[in-house]
Motif scaffolding. Structure first.
Motif, short mmCIF file in Angstrom:
data_model
loop_
_atom_site.label_atom_id
_atom_site.label_comp_id
_atom_site.label_asym_id
_atom_site.label_seq_id
_atom_site.Cartn_x
_atom_site.Cartn_y
_atom_site.Cartn_z
N GLU A 146 -23.85 9.92 -76.06
CA GLU A 146 -23.92 11.38 -76.10
C GLU A 146 -24.46 11.87 -74.76
N VAL A 147 -23.98 13.02 -74.32
CA VAL A 147 -24.48 13.63 -73.09
C VAL A 147 -25.53 14.67 -73.45
N VAL A 148 -26.66 14.62 -72.76
CA VAL A 148 -27.71 15.62 -72.97
C VAL A 148 -27.27 16.92 -72.32
N GLU A 149 -27.29 18.01 -73.08
CA GLU A 149 -26.89 19.32 -72.56
C GLU A 149 -28.14 20.16 -72.33
N ASP A 150 -28.50 20.30 -71.08
CA ASP A 150 -29.65 21.12 -70.70
C ASP A 150 -29.14 22.52 -70.34
N PRO A 151 -29.50 23.55 -71.09
CA PRO A 151 -29.00 24.90 -70.80
C PRO A 151 -29.40 25.41 -69.42
N ASP A 152 -30.43 24.83 -68.84
CA ASP A 152 -30.85 25.23 -67.50
C ASP A 152 -30.03 24.55 -66.41
N ALA A 153 -29.23 23.56 -66.78
CA ALA A 153 -28.38 22.86 -65.81
C ALA A 153 -27.03 22.55 -66.47
N ILE A 176 -27.16 13.14 -67.97
CA ILE A 176 -27.96 12.15 -68.71
C ILE A 176 -27.15 11.66 -69.90
N LEU A 177 -26.90 10.37 -69.93
CA LEU A 177 -26.16 9.75 -71.03
C LEU A 177 -27.16 8.99 -71.91
N THR A 178 -27.09 9.23 -73.21
CA THR A 178 -28.00 8.55 -74.12
C THR A 178 -27.24 8.10 -75.36
N THR A 179 -27.94 7.52 -76.29
CA THR A 179 -27.33 7.03 -77.52
C THR A 179 -26.83 8.21 -78.36
N ALA A 180 -25.68 8.03 -79.00
CA ALA A 180 -25.13 9.07 -79.87
C ALA A 180 -26.17 9.50 -80.89
N GLY A 181 -26.27 10.80 -81.07
CA GLY A 181 -27.29 11.33 -81.97
C GLY A 181 -28.58 11.66 -81.26
N ASN A 182 -28.72 11.20 -80.00
CA ASN A 182 -29.91 11.47 -79.18
C ASN A 182 -31.19 11.21 -79.96
N PRO A 183 -31.39 9.96 -80.43
CA PRO A 183 -32.55 9.66 -81.28
C PRO A 183 -33.90 9.89 -80.59
N GLU A 184 -33.94 9.86 -79.26
CA GLU A 184 -35.19 10.07 -78.54
C GLU A 184 -35.49 11.55 -78.33
N GLY A 185 -34.53 12.41 -78.72
CA GLY A 185 -34.75 13.85 -78.59
C GLY A 185 -34.87 14.32 -77.15
N ILE A 186 -34.07 13.76 -76.27
CA ILE A 186 -34.12 14.13 -74.85
C ILE A 186 -33.49 15.52 -74.68
N GLU A 187 -34.25 16.43 -74.08
CA GLU A 187 -33.75 17.79 -73.86
C GLU A 187 -33.48 18.06 -72.38
N ASN A 188 -34.23 17.41 -71.51
CA ASN A 188 -34.02 17.58 -70.07
C ASN A 188 -34.62 16.39 -69.33
#
Length: 321
Positions: A252-259, A159-171
């Motif tokens: 920024e890439v979302v880093e999900d610890p489960d994946a 999952i690619l998102t805006t730097a800083g992950n302003p939407e707070g995407i976790e998974n």
């Protein structure tokens, strides 16, 4: 990961290669069976000086040790795995290229990369034109009928998102009810439609609002223009785009610890003909040496893809899954 043909790959957005490392050439001095032979000169890759691992080199079949090199088939460009230093150049760089040279340095031989169309790689190996392939090839059970795979990474959807992950995407569940961009006709489209939408529904959430675009670059533009909060692509491609676009300031890439390797991840392997089991074992030992001493992680980090790393170099690991 590459599947059965170039058309099956996820396209990678064009990005600057200003961060590409300076790779010193591998020495042609092979570690042959002669104890009096001089050791190959150390090679510097990703800021790490690599010398011959004698235990791994001893596993190398004599025909390759005596030749001092193996011929490696790869299909570029497929950033960040294999790509050209610059447009118009035939000089290769990338995760696979650097890793191949590092394995060669551990074995005291050269890994000589040459271009080969993806669909023709296995036939070219069978014809004796190449000894090895390193080209982000999925370690599939079907291909194991012909090849032995030394597994060196695992990658799935990122999952690619805006730097800083302003939407707070976790998974991926945080994408339910949101606008998400993706390149059309990719495995990411199938993953959303066949799996994730059902899981959104099961959680009582609205479905993902998926917009399909002709290319990954268009999907990324949807993020920067505010039309989507994220895009989906292979995790190594996402990492490379995040690292190289605007010096890392845009995505920024979302880093999900489960994946950690991405969603629906599969193993990628270095392919060797089944008749060359000894060569495969020597490569496995050299790769494990690179994992153990930190060089492997340094190479992945150079391209922003540490998330596809594995802890142990295995042979035909997908057969056990």
């Amino acid at each position: 990961m590459k599947m059965s043909s170039p058309a099956a790959r996820t396209a990678v957005a064009a990005a600057s290669l200003s961060g590409a490392l300076l790779l010193a050439g591998c020495s042609g001095a092979a570690a042959s069976g002669d104890d009096s032979a001089e050791a190959a000169e150390a090679v510097e890759i990703a800021g790490v000086e690599i010398s011959v691992d004698e235990a791994a080199a001893e596993l190398l079949p004599a025909e390759f040790a005596d030749a001092g090199a193996v011929k490696v088939a790869t299909d570029a460009p497929y950033a960040p795995f294999e790509m050209f230093i610059e447009e118009g150049s035939d000089e290769l760089t990338g995760v696979d290229v650097d890793l191949g040279h590092a394995i060669g340095a551990k074995l005291g031989i050269d890994f000589e990369f040459e271009q080969q169309a993806f669909d023709g790689i296995i036939p070219a190996l069978q014809a004796g034109n190449f000894d090895v392939t390193i080209t982000a090839m999925t370690s599939s059970v079907e291909r194991m009928e012909v090849l032995t795979f030394v597994d060196y990474s695992a990658s799935g959807t990122g999952i690619l998102t805006t730097a800083g992950n302003p939407e707070g995407i976790e998974n991926y569940l945080d994408l339910c009810g949101e606008s998400v961009a993706v390149q059309g006709a990719t495995s990411q489209v199938d993953l959303v439609k066949d799996v994730w939408q059902g899981e959104c529904e099961a959680e009582g959430l609205d479905p993902i609002e998926l917009s399909e675009f002709p290319s990954d670059a268009d999907a990324q533009l949807a993020i920067t223009s505010g039309k989507a909060i994220a895009s989906l692509l292979t995790k190594p491609s996402a990492g490379y785009v995040a690292k190289t676009t605007n010096d890392g300031a845009t995505f920024e890439v979302v880093e999900d610890p489960d994946a950690p390797n991405g969603y629906d991840a599969t193993l990628n392997g270095i392919g060797v003909l089944k008749d060359n089991e000894g060569l495969a074992e020597a490569i496995r030992a050299a790769l494990q040496s690179l994992i153990d001493d930190g060089t492997y992680e340094a190479i992945l980090d150079q391209y922003g893809v540490t998330g596809i790393g594995i802890d142990e170099a295995t042979i035909n690991g997908a057969a056990a899954e």
